[in-house]
Design an enzyme around this catalytic site. Structure first.
Site, mmCIF file in Angstrom:
data_model
loop_
_atom_site.group_PDB
_atom_site.id
_atom_site.type_symbol
_atom_site.label_atom_id
_atom_site.label_comp_id
_atom_site.label_asym_id
_atom_site.label_seq_id
_atom_site.Cartn_x
_atom_site.Cartn_y
_atom_site.Cartn_z
ATOM 1 N N ASP A 310 -1.796 -0.536 -3.320
ATOM 2 C CA ASP A 310 -1.983 0.794 -2.740
ATOM 3 C C ASP A 310 -0.860 1.006 -1.719
ATOM 4 O OD1 ASP A 310 -2.905 3.272 -2.077
ATOM 5 O OD2 ASP A 310 -4.973 2.678 -1.781
HETATM 6 C C1 BGC Z 1 -4.598 6.026 -1.546
HETATM 7 C C2 BGC Z 1 -4.578 5.912 -3.054
HETATM 8 C C3 BGC Z 1 -3.496 6.797 -3.621
HETATM 9 C C4 BGC Z 1 -2.153 6.430 -2.991
HETATM 10 C C5 BGC Z 1 -1.007 7.265 -3.497
HETATM 11 C C6 BGC Z 1 -3.211 5.803 -0.968
HETATM 12 O O1 BGC Z 1 -3.163 6.014 0.406
HETATM 13 O O2 BGC Z 1 -5.510 5.086 -1.023
HETATM 14 O O3 BGC Z 1 -5.837 6.238 -3.590
HETATM 15 O O4 BGC Z 1 -3.440 6.647 -5.006
HETATM 16 O O5 BGC Z 1 -2.256 6.608 -1.586
HETATM 17 O O6 BGC Z 1 -1.095 8.559 -3.058
#
Ligand code: BGC
Length: 764
Positions: A310
């Site tokens: 993530d």
């Molecule tokens: C979130 C994810 C997301 C990623 C990209 C992260 O901060 O937890 O769910 O896919 O950002 O935007």
């Protein structure tokens, strides 16, 4: 090998690999063979680049966090990141939502740059959060959020959402979606509950698989299919404190029974990539958990594609979780745990660390090869080598009325009628005069919630023209002259005076109050208490004193405490974040043009400090001797009313004993005994009466949504399988224990037919 020889090799690989159906077993070998051949040609630096995923704005002019309304690519940054560091994956956007033509320009330019200037012409893999439609492309269809799809109890709604989202993503040259969220969430305080399919494992499995089917289609390389990325493996949705990205404490047998299951079935369904949990489970950060990533996810669950971090979460092993001294050690821990690609997302430091770590012998090349092979496999399966971008003009149905109609149907089926005292609803008379008020009454942002054009989704600058707020939709149904409006209050802040409110209410027959949460996700969605802000409660109290009947609608992605104002409202709708057509859908339900059929996908607590889920245990039911209540939520999981009545009768179970490996058949009659045609969700639960691990109160094992005209009846059949009896024991094995079970079937948890059977524990 010179550049031309290499091109010939790649061409040969492409031709031999061919296109055709992507998923079925045999084809996988072809894609892996193509990946292997290409992998052999790559240097360590090129491999490290393939493992790196950066933000789009790391390649555009200006700072990473800019608020420009056009993104212009920066050739110096492109040369640095794409050629010097060989970065292989890009994601996300700036603040404003580009049109599909602009997405095409951006992605085509980047792909062409790599194809023309890099040694191996490996296309970039672009990923984005298209979590309720292609929400980051201007003008796309915005669907209800996942929680509202779950509330429809109709997997077809999830499948269609997945399918249209895939179409509109490819129209934007986006082949890879960071969705669906398969985090079973038993924590209503958690601000991302709205992004999930709710608190039940079976619901997450069924809805997740339907969404994946819609997204990935029959072949990932189709011009209307995209690759999914299941997230966030695993346990992210039930943080102990309810705060985002914070620790969860979940014993392994529960992890397996409740939380891993949707990922297991999603991968069986063909899900090809997985994103990790930013938080920690039992003290181990999701990005450092070798056992869960390598043994369970890749080993037991058999993920063929790759594992993505993530946002910034590799670095956070050092900066937040304190299990590494610095970002280089963090990279080592994550990659050795099984991570294949890091969403860095600001720079190429991760790629640099990988090169150093391999050179120093800290990470074996075999681990790097495994990661890159998986990434190349996904790129081949997506058909990126053949079509690295798409012509947006070929997607004529993008943002069409036909797609909006699908979103409308999904919103209609999810919006849940929680209360309808004395049949206050529907308000069928089109001359009814109504006061529409509340912070969510006249805002498109209140319908779409977060991840809508912007991350937070709270900026009306990006409102789509022509879409209807609740107020506008009510005016369309009842006539502008019959609908009065006043904001009443904001999400927080002052409340209009009783004098003003009563004056507005003076001539009306009913009041529609639209309450809710200001759209927010991730950390900004953290709250300190589950109660609705006091000003919103106060608005309802003041309106109630006008003596006019109140219809409450809540626009938010989690249950907020309504205990004090529930008795003041004659009717209550939970609308979740229902998407662009949610205003129209709510007005259709209020007026009786449509009949509600949504059911809660989570338990709605009565008290902020009493947070049960429907799986609760026997001990949760004990009423306190000192005045506290046991399991006594405001509304139960599975609750939801209709304007008609459904009567259940004639429950029959094919046998009263079951042996190992066998099945039972349950039959039940359902009749629509009310005046309206309508849809009913028939729910089937299993109750294990005695078990060696304290059993849940009940477990959802099947459901079906049916349509019955007034006085029409039908008989439904469900198969109860031996596997339905199983739970995970302390050795982390699925087992069933000899003893008595009950089956409960019905449309409302408060009113179920019941039948029992005995599991013999014998193999016939
Ligand atoms: C979130 C994810 C997301 C990623 C990209 C992260 O901060 O937890 O769910 O896919 O950002 O935007």
């Amino acid at each position: 090998m010179n550049r031309w020889n290499m091109l010939a090799v790649i061409l040969l690989i492409v031709l031999v690999g061919g296109c055709g159906p992507a998923n079925p077993g045999g084809q996988d070998d072809t894609y892996f063979r193509r990946a292997d051949s290409l992998l052999q040609l790559l240097s360590l630096e090129e491999k490290a680049g393939q493992m790196t995923n950066i933000g789009l704005t790391a390649l555009t002019q200006g700072p990473f966090w800019n608020d420009f309304d056009t993104l212009l690519l920066d050739t110096a940054k492109m040369r640095h990141l794409l050629l010097e560091y060989h970065v292989g994956s890009i994601q996300n956007k700036g603040i404003y939502p580009p049109s599909r033509e602009e997405w095409h320009r951006l992605i085509k330019t980047l792909q062409q740059y790599v194809l023309e200037n890099s040694r191996h012409q490996i296309p970039l893999l672009f990923g984005i959060d298209a979590v309720h439609g292609a929400n980051y492309t201007a003008g796309s269809t915005l669907f209800p959020h996942q929680i509202a799809l779950a509330a429809s109890w109709n997997p077809e709604m999830a499948r269609i959402t997945g399918e249209i989202t895939a179409y509109e993503m490819r129209a934007s040259s986006q082949p890879w979606n960071y969705a669906p969220v398969l985090d079973v969430s038993m924590q209503p305080l958690w601000g991302r509950l709205f992004e999930t399919f709710g608190e039940d494992t079976y619901m997450n499995k069924v809805m997740g698989n339907a969404f994946i089917e819609g997204q990935q289609g029959t072949s990932l390389s189709d011009t209307t299919s995209v690759a999914v990325c299941l997230k966030h493996f695993v346990g992210y949705g039930t943080p102990f404190t309810g705060k985002d990205r914070s620790p969860a404490y979940i014993p392994e047998h529960y992890l397996r029974q409740y939380y891993i299951e949707p990922f297991r079935t999603g991968i069986e369904q063909g899900a090809i990539t997985v994103m990790l949990n930013s938080g920690s489970v039992n003290g181990i950060p999701g990005h450092a958990d070798r056992y869960l990533i390598t043994n369970v996810l890749k080993g037991e669950l058999g993920l063929k594609g790759f594992v993505l971090s993530d946002w910034e979460d590799v670095g956070r092993l050092a900066s937040m979780h304190n299990v590494a001294h610095d970002s280089k050690e963090a990279a080592k821990i994550a990659v050795m745990a099984g991570l294949d690609m890091s969403m860095v997302p600001y720079d190429a430091s991760f790629a640099r660390h990988i090169v150093e770590l391999v050179t120093e012998g800290e990470i074996p090349m075999s681990r790097i090869d495994d990661a890159v092979r998986r990434i190349l496999y996904v790129k081949f399966r997506l058909g990126l080598f053949e079509r690295p971008w798409h012509d947006p003009s070929g997607y004529t149905e993008f943002g069409s009325d036909a797609f909006a109609e699908k979103s409308y149907r999904a919103a209609l089926e999810g919006i849940t009628l929680l209360k309808n005292q004395d049949e206050l609803l529907p308000l069928k008379n089109r001359n009814t005069r109504i006061l529409v008020t509340g912070p969510a009454s006249d805002a498109l942002t209140a319908l779409n919630g977060p991840w809508s054009r912007t991350w937070a989704g709270d900026d009306p600058t990006y409102d789509d023209p022509g879409k209807k707020t609740i107020l506008q939709a009510m005016q369309d149904v009842y006539g502008t002259g019959n609908v009065v409006h006043t904001p009443g209050t904001g999400y927080e802040g002052e409340v209009e005076s009783e004098a003003i409110l009563w004056a507005k209410a003076a001539g009306v027959d009913a009041i529609l109050v639209c309450l809710g949460e200001r759209p927010a996700t991730e950390k900004p969605s953290d709250i300190d208490e589950l109660d609705l802000p006091s000003n919103q409660l106060e608005l309802v109290k003041r309106l109630h004193k006008s003596g006019k009947p109140i219809i409450l609608a809540t626009l938010q992605g989690r249950p907020r405490i309504l205990r004090d104002i529930e008795p003041l409202a004659g009717a209550i709708f939970h609308a979740y974040w229902p998407g662009h057509e949610g205003g129209r859908a709510l007005a259709s339900l209020i007026s009786g043009r449509e009949n509600p059929s949504g059911k809660l996908p989570y338990t709605w607590p009565r008290y902020s400090g009493t947070l049960h889920t429907y799986q609760h245990k026997g001990s949760d039911k004990l009423d306190g001797e000192f005045g506290t209540e046991g399991f006594h939520p405001q509304w139960e999981f599975g609750h939801g009313l209709s304007y008609t009545n459904f009567t259940y009768s004639g429950l029959e179970v094919s046998a009263d004993t079951l042996n190992t490996g066998e099945e039972l058949v349950l039959r039940v009659n359902i009749r629509n005994t009310g005046p309206y045609n309508g849809k009913e969700v028939v729910q089937l639960y299993l109750r294990d009466l005695v078990a060696s691990i304290t059993p849940d109160d009940r477990k959802l094992i099947a459901f079906e949504k049916i349509h019955l005209a007034s006085w029409e009846s039908t008989t439904l059949e469900f198969t109860v399988k031996y596997e339905d009896l199983q739970f995970v024991d302390l050795n982390n094995q699925w087992i069933a224990e000899r003893g008595d079970f009950e089956l409960l079937v019905g449309g409302l948890p408060s009113d179920m037919l019941k039948s029992g059977f005995f599991y013999t524990g014998k193999t016939p």
